[in-house]
Scaffold this motif. Structure first.
Motif, PDB file in Angstrom:
ATOM      1  N   GLU A   6      27.050  99.628  42.195  1.00 38.53           N
ATOM      2  CA  GLU A   6      26.727 100.748  41.790  1.00 38.53           C
ATOM      3  C   GLU A   6      25.863 101.146  40.532  1.00 38.53           C
ATOM      4  N   GLN A   7      24.714 101.682  40.493  1.00 35.42           N
ATOM      5  CA  GLN A   7      24.168 102.321  39.224  1.00 35.42           C
ATOM      6  C   GLN A   7      23.552 103.684  39.282  1.00 35.42           C
ATOM      7  N   ARG A   8      23.458 104.074  38.084  1.00 33.69           N
ATOM      8  CA  ARG A   8      22.709 105.779  37.943  1.00 33.69           C
ATOM      9  C   ARG A   8      21.605 105.262  37.585  1.00 33.69           C
ATOM     10  N   GLY A  12      19.027 110.366  37.755  1.00 32.21           N
ATOM     11  CA  GLY A  12      20.288 111.009  37.931  1.00 32.21           C
ATOM     12  C   GLY A  12      20.789 110.424  39.296  1.00 32.21           C
ATOM     13  N   LEU A  14      22.246 108.320  42.178  1.00 30.39           N
ATOM     14  CA  LEU A  14      23.302 107.442  42.290  1.00 30.39           C
ATOM     15  C   LEU A  14      22.736 106.464  43.331  1.00 30.39           C
ATOM     16  N   GLU A  15      22.611 105.112  43.024  1.00 30.82           N
ATOM     17  CA  GLU A  15      22.181 104.080  43.994  1.00 30.82           C
ATOM     18  C   GLU A  15      23.547 102.996  44.088  1.00 30.82           C
ATOM     19  N   ARG A  16      23.814 103.043  45.513  1.00 32.17           N
ATOM     20  CA  ARG A  16      24.840 102.065  45.691  1.00 32.17           C
ATOM     21  C   ARG A  16      24.764 100.969  46.792  1.00 32.17           C
ATOM     22  N   TRP A  28      21.069 105.983  48.593  1.00 25.90           N
ATOM     23  CA  TRP A  28      20.870 106.760  47.248  1.00 25.90           C
ATOM     24  C   TRP A  28      21.360 108.224  47.295  1.00 25.90           C
ATOM     25  N   ALA A  31      21.813 113.712  42.168  1.00 27.09           N
ATOM     26  CA  ALA A  31      23.027 114.123  41.430  1.00 27.09           C
ATOM     27  C   ALA A  31      23.754 115.302  41.842  1.00 27.09           C
TER      28      ALA A  31
END
Length: 246
Positions: A6-8, A12, A14-16, A28, A31
């Motif tokens: 997971e990274q923001r 904004g 959110l990519e998981r 993706w 926000a």
């Protein structure tokens, strides 16, 4: 579905990364997405080059979608990326390369062997991914399908009622049976065609567009080769989904 990273991103989003029954994928979400305000979803199709290779283009498309308030997801195709190699697909790709290097036409047999087994495997996997993604509280539908192997998009448009609009990339090698299947497509379509695509037959792409049974279908044709898609074409596609997913 199991999320593995997971990274923001800086905007904004959110990519998981996730795996589903051993199949890698990426989700993706903007926000704004939450259980209180679930967002529509766009499934991002791609050619069988592997998610790592396609990541820059997929992420750019996903972030365009997120700017309009949509989630986006992509799953790895059978026989691509880190998934087990598929002997029949490898043989079909080799036959295609030889036919093109020889400068002759690509036979229907090669096209069928290359595309139809991929469609038969990829479409059920995409539908399973939809089951898992739409079970997430922050994603509520409706669903759009964007890009990738056009025959996969055709089959999904016919069999998957949760997909209400599709943006397709014209020019993939299309079996004759898929052209007939295209007549059963009725959802709104936005089809992108590169007029001078060196690897595809323009007339075949136009014939396929004519075959689609949708009452609302738009052909966006731009000058240039396969890699010369203008940046504004992506915005046009996002606008199409904004009209149909909200």
């Amino acid at each position: 579905m199991r999320f593995t990273s997971e990274q923001r991103l800086e905007d904004g989003v959110l990519e998981r990364e996730f795996t589903l029954d051993g199949i890698p994928g990426i989700l993706w979400t903007p926000a704004s997405a939450s259980a209180a305000v679930p967002v529509p979803l766009i499934m991002l199709g791609h050619p069988p080059l592997g998610l790592p290779t396609m990541y820059p283009r997929l992420a750019a498309r996903a972030r365009q979608a997120a700017a309009e308030g949509f989630a986006a997801a992509a799953v790895e195709l059978p026989g691509s990326g880190a998934r087990p190699r598929w002997a029949a697909a490898e043989q079909a790709r080799a036959d295609l390369r030889r036919a093109r290097e020889a400068g002759g036409p690509v036979s229907d047999g090669i096209v069928d062997a290359l595309v139809l087994p991929l469609v038969d495997r990829a479409v059920p996997e995409t539908r399973t991914a939809l089951d898992a993604l739409l079970a997430l509280p922050e994603i509520g539908g409706p669903v759009g399908y964007s890009g990738g192997v056009i025959s996969v998009g055709i089959r999904l448009a016919v069999v998957e009622p949760r997909i209400v609009a599709a943006g397709l990339f014209a020019g993939s090698l299309v079996p004759r049976v898929m052209v007939e299947e295209a007549r059963r497509v009725t959802i709104p379509l936005h089809v992108l065609l590169q007029w001078d695509d060196e690897g595809n037959d323009r007339q075949a792409a136009l014939d396929l567009f004519d075959a689609f049974g949708s009452a609302e279908k738009t052909l966006s044709a731009n000058m240039g080769g396969h890699t010369g898609v203008p940046s504004f074409a992506g915005q046009d596609a996002v606008g199409f989904f904004a009209r149909h997913l909200r």
